[in-house]
Design a protein around this motif. Structure first.
Motif, PDB file in Angstrom:
ATOM      1  N   GLY A  80      23.318 -29.476   9.239  1.00  0.00           N
ATOM      2  CA  GLY A  80      22.873 -28.473  10.011  1.00  0.00           C
ATOM      3  C   GLY A  80      22.606 -27.258   8.957  1.00  0.00           C
ATOM      4  O   GLY A  80      22.519 -26.059   9.410  1.00  0.00           O
ATOM      5  N   GLY A  81      22.346 -27.864   8.049  1.00  0.00           N
ATOM      6  CA  GLY A  81      21.940 -26.745   6.789  1.00  0.00           C
ATOM      7  C   GLY A  81      20.533 -26.351   6.793  1.00  0.00           C
ATOM      8  O   GLY A  81      19.863 -26.815   7.388  1.00  0.00           O
ATOM      9  N   GLU A  82      20.325 -24.970   6.362  1.00  0.00           N
ATOM     10  CA  GLU A  82      18.930 -24.481   6.223  1.00  0.00           C
ATOM     11  C   GLU A  82      18.310 -25.413   5.271  1.00  0.00           C
ATOM     12  O   GLU A  82      17.026 -25.600   5.579  1.00  0.00           O
ATOM     13  CB  GLU A  82      18.844 -23.167   5.554  1.00  0.00           C
ATOM     14  N   TYR A  83      18.959 -25.777   4.172  1.00  0.00           N
ATOM     15  CA  TYR A  83      18.240 -26.720   3.153  1.00  0.00           C
ATOM     16  C   TYR A  83      18.891 -28.233   3.476  1.00  0.00           C
ATOM     17  O   TYR A  83      20.264 -27.996   3.603  1.00  0.00           O
ATOM     18  CB  TYR A  83      18.157 -26.354   1.876  1.00  0.00           C
ATOM     19  N   VAL A  84      18.291 -28.990   3.129  1.00  0.00           N
ATOM     20  CA  VAL A  84      18.937 -30.624   2.865  1.00  0.00           C
ATOM     21  C   VAL A  84      18.762 -30.995   1.364  1.00  0.00           C
ATOM     22  O   VAL A  84      17.737 -30.729   0.957  1.00  0.00           O
ATOM     23  CB  VAL A  84      18.195 -31.492   3.777  1.00  0.00           C
ATOM     24  N   TYR A  85      19.657 -31.600   0.966  1.00  0.00           N
ATOM     25  CA  TYR A  85      19.752 -32.170  -0.602  1.00  0.00           C
ATOM     26  C   TYR A  85      20.425 -33.583  -0.486  1.00  0.00           C
ATOM     27  O   TYR A  85      21.437 -33.786   0.111  1.00  0.00           O
ATOM     28  CB  TYR A  85      20.699 -31.205  -1.413  1.00  0.00           C
ATOM     29  N   PHE A  86      19.432 -34.557  -1.144  1.00  0.00           N
ATOM     30  CA  PHE A  86      19.937 -35.780  -1.333  1.00  0.00           C
ATOM     31  C   PHE A  86      20.519 -36.181  -2.460  1.00  0.00           C
ATOM     32  O   PHE A  86      19.961 -35.855  -3.713  1.00  0.00           O
ATOM     33  CB  PHE A  86      18.779 -36.766  -0.852  1.00  0.00           C
ATOM     34  N   ILE A  87      21.650 -36.967  -2.760  1.00  0.00           N
ATOM     35  CA  ILE A  87      21.938 -37.363  -4.044  1.00  0.00           C
ATOM     36  C   ILE A  87      22.746 -38.780  -3.691  1.00  0.00           C
ATOM     37  O   ILE A  87      23.558 -39.005  -2.416  1.00  0.00           O
ATOM     38  CB  ILE A  87      23.217 -36.605  -4.471  1.00  0.00           C
ATOM     39  N   ASP A  88      22.386 -39.719  -4.509  1.00  0.00           N
ATOM     40  CA  ASP A  88      22.923 -40.951  -4.294  1.00  0.00           C
ATOM     41  C   ASP A  88      24.431 -41.032  -4.998  1.00  0.00           C
ATOM     42  O   ASP A  88      24.705 -40.406  -5.924  1.00  0.00           O
ATOM     43  CB  ASP A  88      22.306 -42.047  -5.007  1.00  0.00           C
ATOM     44  N   SER A 166      10.483 -39.314  -5.027  1.00  0.00           N
ATOM     45  CA  SER A 166      12.003 -39.569  -4.801  1.00  0.00           C
ATOM     46  C   SER A 166      12.367 -38.222  -4.122  1.00  0.00           C
ATOM     47  O   SER A 166      11.813 -37.129  -4.608  1.00  0.00           O
ATOM     48  CB  SER A 166      12.712 -39.752  -6.190  1.00  0.00           C
ATOM     49  N   VAL A 167      13.089 -38.440  -3.121  1.00  0.00           N
ATOM     50  CA  VAL A 167      13.439 -37.307  -2.435  1.00  0.00           C
ATOM     51  C   VAL A 167      14.897 -36.699  -3.109  1.00  0.00           C
ATOM     52  O   VAL A 167      15.544 -35.428  -2.831  1.00  0.00           O
ATOM     53  CB  VAL A 167      14.302 -37.679  -1.144  1.00  0.00           C
ATOM     54  N   LEU A 168      15.471 -37.429  -4.062  1.00  0.00           N
ATOM     55  CA  LEU A 168      16.651 -37.079  -4.859  1.00  0.00           C
ATOM     56  C   LEU A 168      16.355 -35.674  -5.707  1.00  0.00           C
ATOM     57  O   LEU A 168      15.323 -35.407  -6.346  1.00  0.00           O
ATOM     58  CB  LEU A 168      17.110 -37.980  -5.923  1.00  0.00           C
ATOM     59  N   HIS A 169      17.443 -34.944  -5.728  1.00  0.00           N
ATOM     60  CA  HIS A 169      17.526 -33.564  -6.334  1.00  0.00           C
ATOM     61  C   HIS A 169      16.367 -32.764  -6.151  1.00  0.00           C
ATOM     62  O   HIS A 169      15.914 -32.320  -6.725  1.00  0.00           O
ATOM     63  CB  HIS A 169      17.433 -33.984  -7.998  1.00  0.00           C
ATOM     64  N   SER A 170      16.108 -32.593  -4.905  1.00  0.00           N
ATOM     65  CA  SER A 170      15.342 -31.543  -4.254  1.00  0.00           C
ATOM     66  C   SER A 170      16.020 -30.866  -2.961  1.00  0.00           C
ATOM     67  O   SER A 170      16.417 -31.416  -2.152  1.00  0.00           O
ATOM     68  CB  SER A 170      14.123 -32.156  -3.807  1.00  0.00           C
ATOM     69  N   LEU A 171      15.962 -29.589  -3.075  1.00  0.00           N
ATOM     70  CA  LEU A 171      16.035 -28.781  -1.752  1.00  0.00           C
ATOM     71  C   LEU A 171      14.680 -28.945  -0.893  1.00  0.00           C
ATOM     72  O   LEU A 171      13.807 -28.415  -1.456  1.00  0.00           O
ATOM     73  CB  LEU A 171      16.670 -27.415  -2.191  1.00  0.00           C
ATOM     74  N   ILE A 172      15.201 -29.297   0.314  1.00  0.00           N
ATOM     75  CA  ILE A 172      13.895 -29.260   1.389  1.00  0.00           C
ATOM     76  C   ILE A 172      14.469 -28.626   2.558  1.00  0.00           C
ATOM     77  O   ILE A 172      15.429 -28.876   3.138  1.00  0.00           O
ATOM     78  CB  ILE A 172      13.414 -30.686   1.640  1.00  0.00           C
TER      79      ILE A 172
END
Length: 729
Positions: A80-88, A166-172
């Motif tokens: 539900g966030g304005e930004y999404v962040y992925f971390i493994d 990679s989607v990792l370590h990015s605010l989207i």
């Protein structure tokens, strides 16, 4: 609305997840949620999760193993966030890394904000050591624009070369992601489809300096393989096909829009593939036994080479690529040979060990093997001791000069019966004799830089019944080399025989070294003397050490701790047993022999306790020290398994038991209930135990009998004979 949704898929390894959550908890961020997707977990991590009462963790649990793509999709549905962040879950953040991205997002409201991903084998506490080499420093923005720097970090220069996007370590931004999901049918490259799907909707990019994400290379490639460490089958074909699919999409988008972001992305991807061509393809094209490097890999790489930006290449590099594209094999081979061999030559002559290893492989290893020659080494050439010593003495007494013997001993003044040839470890003479010897007898692991020939045999006697975790069974590795677990597997594959003193040790050594070769359950040759020594031999040992004849002897033999390092493999050691108190309490009746682990044998100063405490760290043979000792004090060293053959009292000075058991290593047995002596936390408790030693012997008599039966029943003084019969049959 919550500002940030952090999505973490978890599959296995609680200690990795702990590092991950610890690193997030140390970021100074607020207004966030952590969506932890338990992806068919095999471990109960509820206690760990509940310990983070300072983190807003939302748990979604699945009994089945979903895979990373679906786990991320489940997280996206809840975000539900304005930004999404992925971390493994097996990765972690360097200090302030996420905090910097969040602050940048709040200041710029950009669509895409990212930092640098850096592959590392290091545990979290030591990640900063990654920056000790200039090439490993976090990249600098310099004159690059926000978008250029973001693209460079997106493609990455210090991560797995097979990871282009990679989607990792990015605010989207969540509204840009919209309903886009990861391709659940693509096990290895689902990030690529996701990124190319949302890329057209991303308009503003910001790359943040020194916001570093640690992409962990798992430390156990056998039991804990991560997705990027798994075998893809034909890994290059899979990698290149994914690259071409991405390139096709990016080219089509660029042709349609001429948007700069697509050109920047193409350039960074092409640079990554050129780096792969230069460092990986070239050497394999020349030397690999796999013909695919000169077959379909060649053709695919040739097609991709047309994407290389020739403006960034040197004159020589351009000529090499041109020869490659024109299929001029003769010229291409010459170019690659020149640069690869030049680099090898520079490396060989820049370091002594590489030069000697070069001589070993290119010259000594081409000479005939002496089928009657045995080479012995104990504890890296520091001592004439342990099982190699006793196996050697048995063979010399039996065969005399029928066989040729070489001892690896760094101090050539050490007296060795029979006058064998002595060589210093890693000297040219060492390499020469190693190449000539039919048999290598070692009590640990051989250097991973060396490889035996097919007709040579390696007998690893190992050096103790395991108490503390070994090899692949260790959790986090605190030693200097975090890749050491890979070397365990590599060197163990070359062993022909591994010696074991009991069934318990057999099972552990198979597991911790992923060893599937022959194990000889013969007992340890080093324990033969405990059954065969005469009273005259025992008295001679005391005389050689100049020990008083009217005192009983306590042997204190602690192990080393994995965290006793301070720089580049250097160890420190502090004696925790308070010898001043011990001397006042028992000095009239006892003396103490102090024998530390050979890793820290040079760190001891006992001069204040002259006449009471004796430094025997450099005494070659601890088995002889057992023979003259009335009591053993140890902690987590395997010495007590051997000492138990004598059925004499054992005390355990375990002042840091909780730390050692739960953090540093862990044990194979229940040390609280299975060892044949008391666990003591203070010097005062040690003194009390020694003063009341007769009462303790009675108290632990039954437990001692059980312990002896389990761990010592193979020992009878004939281990060396059994090994000789097995390896020379």
């Amino acid at each position: 609305m919550t500002f940030l949704s952090i999505i973490i898929p978890f599959d296995t390894v609680e200690r990795y997840l702990k590092d991950c959550l610890d690193s997030i908890s140390e970021q100074n961020i607020d207004d966030y949620e952590i969506i932890l997707v338990l992806n068919g977990e095999k471990e109960n991590v509820n206690d760990l999760i509940n310990s983070y009462d300072n983190l807003n963790i939302i748990v979604k649990s699945f009994d089945e193993r979903l895979g990373v793509a679906r786990a991320r999709n489940e997280g996206l549905k809840m975000a539900g966030g304005e930004y999404v962040y992925f971390i493994d879950s097996d990765d972690y953040l360097y200090k302030n890394a996420l905090e910097k991205l969040v602050n940048t997002a709040k200041a710029t409201h950009a669509d895409f904000i990212n930092g640098e991903r850096m592959a590392t084998p290091f545990i979290r506490e030591r990640f900063e050591e990654r920056f000790t080499k200039k090439s490993k420093y976090p990249m600098k923005k310099g004159k690059l624009s926000d978008m250029e720097f973001s693209m460079r970090q997106l493609v990455g220069t210090k991560t797995n070369k097979k990871e282009i996007l990679s989607v990792l370590h990015s605010l989207i931004k969540r509204d840009i992601i919209a309903d886009t999901l990861f391709d659940e049918n693509d096990r290895f490259y689902s990030d690529y489809f996701f990124m190319t799907s949302i890329f057209p909707r991303l308009n503003t990019f910001v790359g943040v300096e020194e916001a570093v994400y640690a992409k962990r290379n798992r430390d156990d490639p056998i039991n804990l393989t991560s997705l990027n460490q798994e075998d893809h089958g034909d890994a290059f074909l899979s990698y290149a096909t994914a690259y071409r699919d991405v390139l096709e999409i990016v080219n089509a988008l660029y042709d349609k829009t001429h948007d700069e972001k697509y050109k920047l992305l193409k350039d960074e991807m092409a640079f990554t593939f050129f780096d792969y061509y230069y460092k990986v393809f070239g050497p394999n094209f020349l030397y690999s036994d796999d013909e695919n490097w000169r077959g379909h890999v060649f053709k695919i790489m040739q097609e991709i080479s047309y994407e290389f930006n020739m403006n960034y290449l040197s004159f020589i590099q351009k000529r090499e690529i041109k020869a490659f594209q024109e299929n001029n094999i003769r010229k291409l081979t010459r170019f690659i040979k020149i640069r690869v061999n030049f680099k090898k030559t520079i490396r060989v002559f820049k370091s002594r060990w590489r030069f000697k290893t070069f001589i070993y492989f290119r010259y000594y290893n081409r000479k005939p093997i002496n089928k009657n020659q045995f080479m012995f080494a104990s504890f890296l050439g520091k001592f004439y001791s342990d099982s190699p010593k006793y196996l050697y003495e048995y063979m010399y007494n039996k065969y005399g000069d029928e066989l040729d013997y070489v001892w690896v001993i760094n101090d050539k003044n050490v007296e060795i019966p029979g006058n064998p040839k002595k060589v210093k470890r890693f000297s040219l003479a060492y390499y020469k004799e190693l190449a000539r010897s039919k048999y290598w007898v070692i009590n640990g692991r051989q250097a991973s830089r060396l490889h035996k020939r097919d007709s040579q045999k390696i007998i690893s006697t190992w050096h103790g019944t395991p108490l503390k975790k070994l090899g692949l069974d260790i959790g986090n590795v605190h030693t200097r080399d975090p890749n050491i677990k890979k070397s365990y597997i590599k060197v163990a594959k070359e062993w022909d025989y591994l010696i074991s003193p009991n069934h318990y040790t057999t099972e552990i050594l198979r597991s911790c070294f992923a060893y599937d070769g022959d194990i000889l359950e013969t007992g340890y040759p080093r324990n033969d003397i405990l059954y065969n020594a005469t009273p005259e031999q025992v008295q001679k040992i005391k005389d050689d050490l100049n020990l008083p004849s009217d005192k009983k002897i306590v042997l204190y033999a602690p192990t080393w701790r994995d965290d006793e390092y301070f720089d580049a493999g250097k160890m420190h050691f502090t004696l925790k047993l308070e010898l001043d108190k011990l001397q006042k309490a028992i000095g009239d009746e006892y003396i103490v022999l102090v024998r530390t682990h050979y890793f820290v044998a040079d760190k001891l100063d006992l001069s204040p306790y002259k006449g009471f405490a004796y430094d025997v760290c450099k005494y070659d043979d601890i088995a002889e020290l057992y023979l003259i000792s009335d009591i053993l004090i140890t902690d987590y060293s395997s010495v007590f398994f051997d000492y138990a053959n004598l059925r004499r009292p054992i005390l355990y000075y375990t002042y840091d038991l909780e730390k050692y058991e739960n953090i540093l290593r862990g044990f194979y047995i229940d040390i609280h209930s299975e060892v044949p002596g008391p666990l003591l936390k203070t010097t005062e408790e040690v003194i009390d135990a020694i003063v009341n030693i007769e009462d303790l012997k009675k108290e632990y008599a039954d437990k001692y009998d059980e312990f002896y039966e389990r761990f010592c029943s193979f020992e009878d003084g004939n281990a060396s004979k059994r090994i000789d019969d097995a390896i020379r049959k």
